[in-house]
Design an enzyme around this catalytic site. Structure first.
Site, PDB file in Angstrom:
ATOM      1  N   GLY A   1       2.693   2.747  10.806  1.00 23.52           N
ATOM      2  CA  GLY A   1       3.686   3.805  10.613  1.00 23.52           C
ATOM      3  C   GLY A   1       4.379   4.239  11.899  1.00 23.52           C
ATOM      4  O   GLY A   1       5.052   5.268  11.935  1.00 23.52           O
TER       5      GLY A   1
ATOM      6  N   GLY B   1       2.878  -0.902   4.312  1.00 28.76           N
ATOM      7  CA  GLY B   1       2.972   0.507   3.948  1.00 28.76           C
ATOM      8  C   GLY B   1       4.406   0.894   3.651  1.00 28.76           C
ATOM      9  O   GLY B   1       4.929   0.653   2.557  1.00 28.76           O
TER      10      GLY B   1
ATOM     11  N   GLU C   1      -6.709   5.303   7.638  1.00 25.58           N
ATOM     12  CA  GLU C   1      -6.418   6.690   7.282  1.00 25.58           C
ATOM     13  C   GLU C   1      -7.608   7.328   6.568  1.00 25.58           C
ATOM     14  O   GLU C   1      -7.886   8.512   6.731  1.00 25.58           O
ATOM     15  CB  GLU C   1      -5.140   6.744   6.422  1.00 25.58           C
ATOM     16  CG  GLU C   1      -3.914   6.469   7.296  1.00 25.58           C
ATOM     17  CD  GLU C   1      -2.755   5.784   6.609  1.00 25.58           C
ATOM     18  OE1 GLU C   1      -2.721   5.762   5.360  1.00 25.58           O
ATOM     19  OE2 GLU C   1      -1.887   5.245   7.324  1.00 25.58           O
TER      20      GLU C   1
ATOM     21  N   ASN D   1       0.877  -1.175   0.000  1.00 24.88           N
ATOM     22  CA  ASN D   1       0.000   0.000   0.000  1.00 24.88           C
ATOM     23  C   ASN D   1       0.910   1.219   0.000  1.00 24.88           C
ATOM     24  O   ASN D   1       1.457   1.584   1.043  1.00 24.88           O
ATOM     25  CB  ASN D   1      -0.916  -0.017   1.233  1.00 24.88           C
ATOM     26  CG  ASN D   1      -1.790   1.236   1.299  1.00 24.88           C
ATOM     27  OD1 ASN D   1      -1.847   2.010   0.342  1.00 24.88           O
ATOM     28  ND2 ASN D   1      -2.463   1.431   2.426  1.00 24.88           N
TER      29      ASN D   1
ATOM     30  N   LYS E   1       0.113   4.205  -0.350  1.00 22.15           N
ATOM     31  CA  LYS E   1      -0.544   5.409   0.204  1.00 22.15           C
ATOM     32  C   LYS E   1      -0.279   6.592  -0.745  1.00 22.15           C
ATOM     33  O   LYS E   1      -0.246   6.384  -1.961  1.00 22.15           O
ATOM     34  CB  LYS E   1      -0.073   5.665   1.637  1.00 22.15           C
ATOM     35  CG  LYS E   1      -0.208   4.415   2.500  1.00 22.15           C
ATOM     36  CD  LYS E   1       0.046   4.645   3.961  1.00 22.15           C
ATOM     37  CE  LYS E   1      -0.145   3.334   4.718  1.00 22.15           C
ATOM     38  NZ  LYS E   1      -0.021   3.503   6.179  1.00 22.15           N
TER      39      LYS E   1
ATOM     40  N   HIS F   1      -9.443   1.683   4.836  1.00 18.27           N
ATOM     41  CA  HIS F   1      -8.176   1.905   5.530  1.00 18.27           C
ATOM     42  C   HIS F   1      -8.398   2.929   6.652  1.00 18.27           C
ATOM     43  O   HIS F   1      -9.165   3.881   6.487  1.00 18.27           O
ATOM     44  CB  HIS F   1      -7.103   2.398   4.554  1.00 18.27           C
ATOM     45  CG  HIS F   1      -5.734   2.326   5.154  1.00 18.27           C
ATOM     46  ND1 HIS F   1      -5.285   3.267   6.045  1.00 18.27           N
ATOM     47  CD2 HIS F   1      -4.754   1.404   5.035  1.00 18.27           C
ATOM     48  CE1 HIS F   1      -4.064   2.925   6.443  1.00 18.27           C
ATOM     49  NE2 HIS F   1      -3.720   1.804   5.846  1.00 18.27           N
TER      50      HIS F   1
ATOM     51  N   SER G   1       3.499  -1.605  10.551  1.00 18.23           N
ATOM     52  CA  SER G   1       4.946  -1.700  10.742  1.00 18.23           C
ATOM     53  C   SER G   1       5.483  -3.105  10.470  1.00 18.23           C
ATOM     54  O   SER G   1       6.404  -3.572  11.147  1.00 18.23           O
ATOM     55  CB  SER G   1       5.347  -1.220  12.140  1.00 18.23           C
ATOM     56  OG  SER G   1       4.941   0.124  12.324  1.00 18.23           O
TER      57      SER G   1
END
Ligand code: 13P
Length: 238
Positions: free
Chosen positions: A164, A225, A90, A9, A11, A88, A204
């Protein structure tokens, strides 16, 4: 039996040069399904250069029409995607996306034959308050009740406190949550559907911790990510 999956991903990262580098990279050809979730604007180039499978990072809940800035399921498909990531954390946070909206997005994807990577996960506050189950059920039950989960569905468990942050769920914690998610699916759809449903860990995840996480019986791979932005890092995870 379900297949192991490594899903990137990106992002809101990357550029055309990175798409080109990924498309030219020698990816392993084993039994791990590779999915590249890219910003929509890069999908066409990635597709034309032969990168596969491709995923959009979101989709519109509408078919077409006066929805400035939105990208439809038909457009994702035409650009070469076979998957889309929805829900997601986010997007839930930045755009206030609710399960009601996500069900509409899921229906659009299904109508176009696109597969869904549905993200769920508890916040730090919920984690600390011991409310993981209720957080997962809040996000899972509406889509289960809407009859949307099928053998192609991929669920990504992404504890928000691990995204993250460099703070990863331990393999034991992640396994426990994955087993619960699979049990929730089984309680509504039966064991066979649950056993075929791929459940990915995200938060992570990197080459150094992937082996321990992926060794757990209910962890079928990862949604990655930061560590999916360098081909060598992502390849190591695959
Ligand atoms: P990181 O791997 O950067 O923690 O991101 C996880 C994620 O949100 C994937 O969707």
């Amino acid at each position: 039996m379900r297949k192991p999956i490594a899903a990137a991903n990106w992002k809101m990262n990357g550029n055309f040069a990175l798409v080109e580098a990924f498309a030219k990279h020698a990816w392993p050809q084993g039994n791990v399904e590779k999915i590249f979730g890219l910003p929509a604007i890069y999908l066409t180039k990635a597709h034309e250069m032969g990168l596969a499978e491709l995923a959009g990072e979101d989709v519109s809940a509408h078919v077409s029409g006066a929805h400035t800035g939105e990208i439809s399921a038909t457009m994702l498909k035409e650009a070469g995607a076979s998957y889309a990531i929805i829900g997601h954390s986010e997007r839930r946070t930045d755009h206030g996306e609710t399960e009601t909206l996500l069900i509409e997005k899921w229906k659009q994807l299904k109508a176009q034959g696109l597969k869904v990577i549905y993200c769920i996960g508890e916040s730090l506050q919920e984690y600390e308050a011991g409310q993981c189950d209720s957080a997962l059920l809040r996000q899972l039950n509406p889509v289960l009740d809407a009859g949307l989960v099928d053998a192609d569905t991929v669920i990504a468990y992404e504890p928000v406190w691990a995204i993250g942050t460099g703070r990863t769920a331990t393999p034991e914690q992640a396994q426990e949550m994955h087993a619960r998610i699979r049990a929730f699916v089984a309680s509504k759809y039966g064991q066979e559907v649950a056993d075929n449903c791929s459940i990915l860990y995200g938060g992570s995840c990197k080459a150094s911790n992937a082996p321990e996480l992926f060794a757990k019986p209910d962890i079928d791979g990862g949604l990655i990510g930061g560590a999916s932005l360098k081909a060598a890092d992502f390849k190591a995870i695959i």
